[in-house]
Design a protein around this motif. Structure first.
Motif, short mmCIF file in Angstrom:
data_model
loop_
_atom_site.label_atom_id
_atom_site.label_comp_id
_atom_site.label_asym_id
_atom_site.label_seq_id
_atom_site.Cartn_x
_atom_site.Cartn_y
_atom_site.Cartn_z
N GLU A 1 -14.39 -4.62 11.77
CA GLU A 1 -15.33 -4.21 12.81
C GLU A 1 -15.16 -2.74 13.21
O GLU A 1 -16.04 -2.17 13.85
CB GLU A 1 -15.18 -5.11 14.04
N VAL A 2 -14.03 -2.14 12.85
CA VAL A 2 -13.81 -0.72 13.18
C VAL A 2 -13.69 0.13 11.93
O VAL A 2 -13.12 1.22 11.97
CB VAL A 2 -12.56 -0.56 14.09
N GLY A 3 -14.21 -0.36 10.81
CA GLY A 3 -14.29 0.46 9.62
C GLY A 3 -13.62 -0.07 8.37
O GLY A 3 -13.97 0.30 7.26
N GLY A 4 -12.61 -0.94 8.52
CA GLY A 4 -12.01 -1.59 7.36
C GLY A 4 -11.04 -0.75 6.56
O GLY A 4 -10.50 -1.22 5.55
N ARG A 5 -10.77 0.46 6.99
CA ARG A 5 -9.93 1.34 6.16
C ARG A 5 -8.46 0.94 6.15
O ARG A 5 -7.75 1.23 5.19
CB ARG A 5 -10.09 2.79 6.63
N ASP A 6 -8.00 0.29 7.21
CA ASP A 6 -6.60 -0.11 7.27
C ASP A 6 -6.38 -1.55 6.82
O ASP A 6 -5.24 -2.03 6.83
CB ASP A 6 -6.06 0.07 8.69
N GLY A 7 -7.45 -2.23 6.43
CA GLY A 7 -7.34 -3.59 5.92
C GLY A 7 -7.70 -3.63 4.45
O GLY A 7 -6.87 -3.39 3.58
N THR A 8 -8.96 -3.90 4.16
CA THR A 8 -9.42 -3.94 2.77
C THR A 8 -9.19 -2.60 2.08
O THR A 8 -8.69 -2.53 0.96
CB THR A 8 -10.90 -4.31 2.72
N GLY A 9 -9.55 -1.50 2.75
CA GLY A 9 -9.37 -0.19 2.15
C GLY A 9 -7.92 0.08 1.80
O GLY A 9 -7.60 0.58 0.72
N HIS A 10 -7.01 -0.25 2.72
CA HIS A 10 -5.59 -0.02 2.48
C HIS A 10 -5.06 -0.87 1.34
O HIS A 10 -4.31 -0.38 0.48
CB HIS A 10 -4.81 -0.32 3.77
N GLN A 11 -5.44 -2.14 1.30
CA GLN A 11 -4.95 -3.01 0.23
C GLN A 11 -5.40 -2.49 -1.14
O GLN A 11 -4.63 -2.52 -2.11
CB GLN A 11 -5.40 -4.45 0.44
N LEU A 12 -6.63 -2.03 -1.22
CA LEU A 12 -7.09 -1.49 -2.51
C LEU A 12 -6.31 -0.24 -2.88
O LEU A 12 -5.98 -0.03 -4.06
CB LEU A 12 -8.59 -1.21 -2.47
N GLU A 13 -5.99 0.59 -1.90
CA GLU A 13 -5.18 1.77 -2.18
C GLU A 13 -3.79 1.40 -2.67
O GLU A 13 -3.16 2.16 -3.41
CB GLU A 13 -5.08 2.64 -0.93
N GLN A 14 -3.32 0.22 -2.28
CA GLN A 14 -2.00 -0.26 -2.71
C GLN A 14 -2.05 -1.00 -4.04
O GLN A 14 -1.05 -1.56 -4.48
CB GLN A 14 -1.41 -1.17 -1.63
N GLY A 15 -3.23 -1.02 -4.68
CA GLY A 15 -3.32 -1.59 -6.02
C GLY A 15 -3.94 -2.96 -6.12
O GLY A 15 -4.05 -3.50 -7.23
N VAL A 16 -4.36 -3.55 -5.01
CA VAL A 16 -5.04 -4.84 -5.08
C VAL A 16 -6.41 -4.65 -5.72
O VAL A 16 -7.15 -3.71 -5.39
CB VAL A 16 -5.20 -5.46 -3.67
N THR A 17 -6.76 -5.53 -6.65
CA THR A 17 -8.04 -5.40 -7.33
C THR A 17 -8.52 -6.77 -7.79
O THR A 17 -7.76 -7.74 -7.78
CB THR A 17 -7.93 -4.43 -8.53
N GLY A 18 -9.76 -6.84 -8.18
CA GLY A 18 -10.34 -8.10 -8.65
C GLY A 18 -11.51 -7.83 -9.57
O GLY A 18 -12.03 -6.71 -9.62
N GLU A 19 -11.92 -8.87 -10.29
CA GLU A 19 -13.10 -8.76 -11.15
C GLU A 19 -14.38 -9.10 -10.40
O GLU A 19 -15.46 -8.63 -10.77
CB GLU A 19 -12.94 -9.68 -12.36
N PHE A 20 -14.26 -9.92 -9.35
CA PHE A 20 -15.42 -10.30 -8.56
C PHE A 20 -14.92 -10.68 -7.17
O PHE A 20 -13.87 -11.31 -7.03
CB PHE A 20 -16.16 -11.49 -9.19
N VAL A 21 -15.69 -10.29 -6.15
CA VAL A 21 -15.24 -10.47 -4.77
C VAL A 21 -16.32 -11.17 -3.96
O VAL A 21 -17.51 -10.81 -4.05
CB VAL A 21 -14.91 -9.11 -4.11
#
Length: 365
Positions: free
Chosen positions: A131-151
């Motif tokens: 609700e406040v931008g997602g950069r420290d949740g989803t955005g942060h996890q992706l920066e840490q290498g979390v990835t997927g083929e479909f979400v």
């Protein structure tokens, strides 16, 4: 699904006032869902700027997955009474009922029931700052290498498919002039008038639609001046712009902050400058992907259309889309998002859960 047991758990989660200004409640909401999933799964915890998030999966440690189920557990502020859930007929009222704690819990249940038996790696991603931008949740996890083929993002959709969401740009216009006595306006240079004329040009180019339309919009969120006297010419003024744009807008989609600054500057009078605070690209997933076909078929099995929806607000799917990872929103039904009468449609919960489980199993074949 044992609906009454599920609703009892959902109502307990809905009592948690997990707003951005209450970090301990954000953590409590994430921990509640982790506990709801139960033992037998790997849980990796993340934190960025004090914002907690978690990643659950079955089997050895990893950060790459065939499917990621993404759920946010933060909510916008509400009155205390909205954190006391109540049922009225087919409606479950509470802050977060539609957006999106009930869908999050249904995703957690589907994950619990399937993750250990699927022949591919499945993740449940629990975040607390969408609700406040997602950069420290989803955005942060992706920066840490979390990835997927479909979400699958669990935002509300009443079992329709959201494969397209608008991009977002926040910009500020700053106007300067010089002050003087208000009785002699020809002796000054009114910054506020420059700003208003600039905003008028922008809103003429991007008018407010008469009805819902898939086009670029500009919301003028604020116009202010430090001037505090009736009889003084304003020497400074500022406007805030909230710009939403689809993939089809060739001026804005794919443009960085510098390019958007230059685009907006073309509408400005001399003495008016542009500052773009941040830009989020539009979210788009190819409608012809096989995963989307499976998800639509699973929704239709439950008696729902599985139609394509186009969302004007930005969501966490944009973080995946920006990396070329297809993401869609798919959730329960409801109404009143962010409002005083937010509710979820109880009758959509079991079909949503069944469709999600069916989709995950379809991918196995």
């Amino acid at each position: 699904m044992e609906l009454e047991d599920f609703l009892a758990a959902a109502e307990e989660l809905l009592t948690v006032p997990s707003t951005a200004d209450r970090p301990e409640e954000l953590k409590r909401a994430v921990e509640f869902v982790v506990d709801f999933v139960g033992l037998g799964f790997e849980v990796e915890w993340f934190e960025s700027s004090g914002v907690p998030s978690a990643l659950l999966h079955h089997g050895p440690a990893r950060r790459d997955f065939r499917v990621v189920l993404n759920a946010h557990l933060d909510v916008v502020p509400a009155t205390p009474t909205q954190f006391t859930p109540r049922r009225e007929g087919d409606r479950l009222y509470a802050r977060g009922a539609q957006d999106m704690k009930i869908t999050a819990l249904a995703q957690a249940l589907a994950f619990r029931e399937t993750a250990a038996t699927l022949p591919y790696p499945l993740a449940l991603q629990l975040v607390s700052d969408e609700e406040v931008g997602g950069r420290d949740g989803t955005g942060h996890q992706l920066e840490q290498g979390v990835t997927g083929e479909f979400v699958v993002i669990g935002e509300h959709s009443r079992l329709d498919i959201v494969a397209d969401s608008k991009g977002l740009a926040h910009a500020r216009l700053h106007a300067t002039g010089h002050s003087g006595h208000g009785a002699y306006p020809w002796l000054g240079d009114n910054a506020l008038l420059k700003l208003v004329r600039t905003v008028t040009r922008l809103t003429e180019r991007y008018p407010v639609p008469a009805a819902e339309a898939w086009q670029t919009t500009i919301n003028v969120a604020r116009i202010e001046t430090p001037n505090r006297a009736f009889n003084q010419i304003p020497a400074e003024a500022e406007a805030w712009l909230d710009i939403r744009f689809p993939t089809e807008d060739t001026d804005l989609a794919g443009a960085d902050a510098g390019a958007i600054t230059a685009h907006l500057a073309a509408f400005c009078e001399p003495g008016v400058t542009v500052a773009v605070d941040h830009v989020d690209a539009p979210h788009h997933a190819d409608h012809d992907r096989p995963e989307i076909a499976h998800l639509r078929d699973a929704a239709r099995e439950q008696g729902y259309g599985g139609a394509f929806l186009y969302k004007h607000g930005a969501g966490d799917g944009r973080f995946y889309s920006a990396r070329g990872i297809p993401a869609v929103a798919f959730g329960v039904g409801g109404h009143g998002q962010h409002g005083p009468d937010e509710y979820a449609e109880i009758s959509t919960i079991a079909p949503y859960h069944a469709a999600l489980v069916s989709f995950l199993r379809r991918l196995a074949t």
